[in-house]
Design an enzyme around this catalytic site. Structure first.
Site, PDB file in Angstrom:
ATOM      1  N   CYS A  55       0.832  -1.210   0.000  1.00  0.00           N
ATOM      2  CA  CYS A  55       0.000   0.000   0.000  1.00  0.00           C
ATOM      3  C   CYS A  55       0.869   1.263   0.000  1.00  0.00           C
ATOM      4  O   CYS A  55       1.855   1.354   0.737  1.00  0.00           O
ATOM      5  CB  CYS A  55      -0.918  -0.001   1.219  1.00  0.00           C
ATOM      6  SG  CYS A  55      -2.044   1.403   1.238  1.00  0.00           S
ATOM      7  N   CYS A  59       0.300   4.936   6.940  1.00  0.00           N
ATOM      8  CA  CYS A  59      -0.335   4.703   8.248  1.00  0.00           C
ATOM      9  C   CYS A  59       0.673   3.986   9.168  1.00  0.00           C
ATOM     10  O   CYS A  59       1.094   2.865   8.867  1.00  0.00           O
ATOM     11  CB  CYS A  59      -1.596   3.876   8.074  1.00  0.00           C
ATOM     12  SG  CYS A  59      -2.674   4.510   6.767  1.00  0.00           S
ATOM     13  N   CYS A  62       0.411   0.287  10.271  1.00  0.00           N
ATOM     14  CA  CYS A  62      -0.040  -0.735   9.325  1.00  0.00           C
ATOM     15  C   CYS A  62       1.077  -1.582   8.710  1.00  0.00           C
ATOM     16  O   CYS A  62       1.984  -1.062   8.066  1.00  0.00           O
ATOM     17  CB  CYS A  62      -0.854  -0.091   8.212  1.00  0.00           C
ATOM     18  SG  CYS A  62      -1.623  -1.359   7.171  1.00  0.00           S
ATOM     19  N   CYS A  99     -16.325  -9.411   5.635  1.00  0.00           N
ATOM     20  CA  CYS A  99     -15.729  -8.118   5.297  1.00  0.00           C
ATOM     21  C   CYS A  99     -14.446  -8.312   4.503  1.00  0.00           C
ATOM     22  O   CYS A  99     -13.517  -8.990   4.941  1.00  0.00           O
ATOM     23  CB  CYS A  99     -15.446  -7.341   6.578  1.00  0.00           C
ATOM     24  SG  CYS A  99     -14.677  -5.744   6.249  1.00  0.00           S
ATOM     25  N   CYS A 131     -19.492  -6.644   3.603  1.00  0.00           N
ATOM     26  CA  CYS A 131     -18.839  -5.384   3.974  1.00  0.00           C
ATOM     27  C   CYS A 131     -17.520  -5.310   3.214  1.00  0.00           C
ATOM     28  O   CYS A 131     -16.921  -6.336   2.886  1.00  0.00           O
ATOM     29  CB  CYS A 131     -18.585  -5.409   5.481  1.00  0.00           C
ATOM     30  SG  CYS A 131     -17.648  -3.994   6.092  1.00  0.00           S
ATOM     31  N   CYS A 191     -19.549   1.686   8.931  1.00  0.00           N
ATOM     32  CA  CYS A 191     -18.759   1.064   9.995  1.00  0.00           C
ATOM     33  C   CYS A 191     -17.523   1.930  10.170  1.00  0.00           C
ATOM     34  O   CYS A 191     -16.696   2.024   9.259  1.00  0.00           O
ATOM     35  CB  CYS A 191     -18.382  -0.359   9.571  1.00  0.00           C
ATOM     36  SG  CYS A 191     -17.228  -1.155  10.700  1.00  0.00           S
ATOM     37  N   ARG A 263     -17.790  -2.974  18.170  1.00  0.00           N
ATOM     38  CA  ARG A 263     -17.016  -4.188  17.899  1.00  0.00           C
ATOM     39  C   ARG A 263     -15.692  -4.234  18.646  1.00  0.00           C
ATOM     40  O   ARG A 263     -14.867  -3.324  18.533  1.00  0.00           O
ATOM     41  CB  ARG A 263     -16.767  -4.331  16.387  1.00  0.00           C
ATOM     42  CG  ARG A 263     -16.090  -5.652  16.032  1.00  0.00           C
ATOM     43  CD  ARG A 263     -16.007  -5.898  14.536  1.00  0.00           C
ATOM     44  NE  ARG A 263     -17.301  -5.756  13.928  1.00  0.00           N
ATOM     45  CZ  ARG A 263     -17.556  -4.963  12.898  1.00  0.00           C
ATOM     46  NH1 ARG A 263     -16.594  -4.263  12.339  1.00  0.00           N
ATOM     47  NH2 ARG A 263     -18.762  -4.874  12.404  1.00  0.00           N
TER      48      ARG A 263
END
Ligand code: SAM
Ligand code: DTB
Ligand code: SF4
Length: 322
Positions: A55, A59, A62, A99, A131, A191, A263
């Site tokens: 990616c 972040c 991550c 998801c 999702c 979400c 969650r």
């Protein structure tokens, strides 16, 4: 005390709730939880990373950011059949929401997106809530996902607006809010939550809850993640989040966004049964199941079945069978 659904919580009110003596806080959250939900029911969601690693974003938490040297193997978008098999397996093991996550900065209008639309349609046809979490979305892309049968879209605020720039520099907080707006306008269930343990202050946590609870409509689902520190990421040495911090975050989210599914997300692998029970008492009513989250370990299906048995919890039916 009757608490309705409000979108005008002040920072001070949220802070007062967060700082309530913890056993009182759990009690209060438990009352609100029971007013809006069946407290024995927990939603079981399964995650699958359909496009892993590489990616371009930065972040700091991550493992999938290309710029950090982690053990993640970069993979292309998975074949649709493989994804649908994983969804069928998840359904067979008791999951009602599936998801699909992609390590993308944003969705692009290309063949991969067309394939994701195919996957969404396939999972929807199985009767599961479907999702996706694919990064930023335009309103047209959100509409396409909706038309393919997408039920929910996950896009986390992650932290407060103030702390955000310490964690991510490659996009802004407003970008995040715009995507949430696009999702909402396409009539997809929202979400959105965050991560604790990023080095944020309590004020940052309260600010994030303030932003979420002051959205025109609350997210239907609010994931509270504890950082999973991954070697090679800038946050690899962060201290483990205390269970009491998780409890306070979950309970505060439960009280200020009473209808939301809260969650208990990343971080369960480092929690024992008793600690998870405290989170359910504090109002958590959803988990990710399956031995992997996206790339990091999660408790396996058998140990979660045992957890449900011990705590007398039952999986919440998917939207179609309600
Ligand atoms: N690339 C898309 C995005 O960022 O929106 C979707 C996938 S991304 C991995 C989804 C969410 O996973 C992030 O927003 C973050 O909240 C959470 N996450 C990622 N790495 C994590 C970690 N190490 N610990 C806890 N949560 C994490
Ligand atoms: C969310 O809030 N947590 C999930 C899901 N939404 C996409 C992701 C957790 C990821 C943890 C790190 C990993 O497994 O790569
Ligand atoms: Fe990319 Fe999402 Fe990871 Fe950020 S959280 S680096 S956008 S995969």
């Amino acid at each position: 005390m009757e608490i309705g659904v409000r979108n005008n919580w002040t920072r001070q009110e949220i802070s007062d709730i967060y700082h309530t003596p913890v056993l009182e806080l759990i009690h209060h959250a438990g009352q609100v939880h029971r007013r809006y939900h069946d407290a024995q029911e927990v939603q079981v969601c399964t995650l699958l990373s359909i496009k892993t690693g590489g990616c371009p974003e930065d972040c700091a938490y991550c493992p999938q950011a290309a710029r950090y040297h982690t053990d993640i193997k970069v993979e292309k978008l998975l074949p649709t059949a493989e994804v649908l098999n994983a969804a069928a397996e998840a359904k067979a093991s008791g999951s009602t929401r599936f998801c699909m996550g992609a390590a993308w900065r944003e969705v692009r209008d290309n063949r991969d997106f067309d394939r994701v639309l195919e996957m969404v349609k396939g999972v929807c046809d199985m009767g599961m809530e479907v999702c996706c979490t694919l990064g930023m979305l335009t309103s047209e892309q959100a509409k396409k996902l909706k038309n393919a049968g997408l039920y929910a879209y996950n896009h986390n605020l992650d932290t407060s607006e103030d702390h955000y720039s310490e964690i991510i520099s490659t996009r802004t907080y407003d970008d995040r809010l715009d995507t949430l707006d696009n999702v909402r306008h396409a009539e997809i269930s929202v979400c959105s939550g965050g991560i604790i343990g990023l080095g944020e202050s309590i004020k940052d946590r309260i600010d994030m809850l303030f932003t979420l609870s002051n959205l025109p409509e609350h997210p239907e689902s609010v994931p509270v993640n504890a950082l999973v520190p991954v070697p090679g990421t800038p946050l690899e040495d962060q201290e483990k989040v205390s269970v009491w911090d998780m409890v306070r975050m979950i309970a505060t989210a439960r009280i200020i966004m009473p209808r939301a599914m809260v969650r208990l997300s990343a971080g369960r692998i480092r929690m024992n049964t008793e600690e998870q029970a405290l989170c359910f008492l504090a109002g958590a009513n959803s988990i990710f199941a399956g031995d992997k989250l996206l790339t990091t370990p999660n408790p396996d299906v058998a140990s979660d079945q045992e957890l449900f048995q011990i705590l007398n919890l039952k999986p919440r039916p998917s939207y179609k069978s309600v």
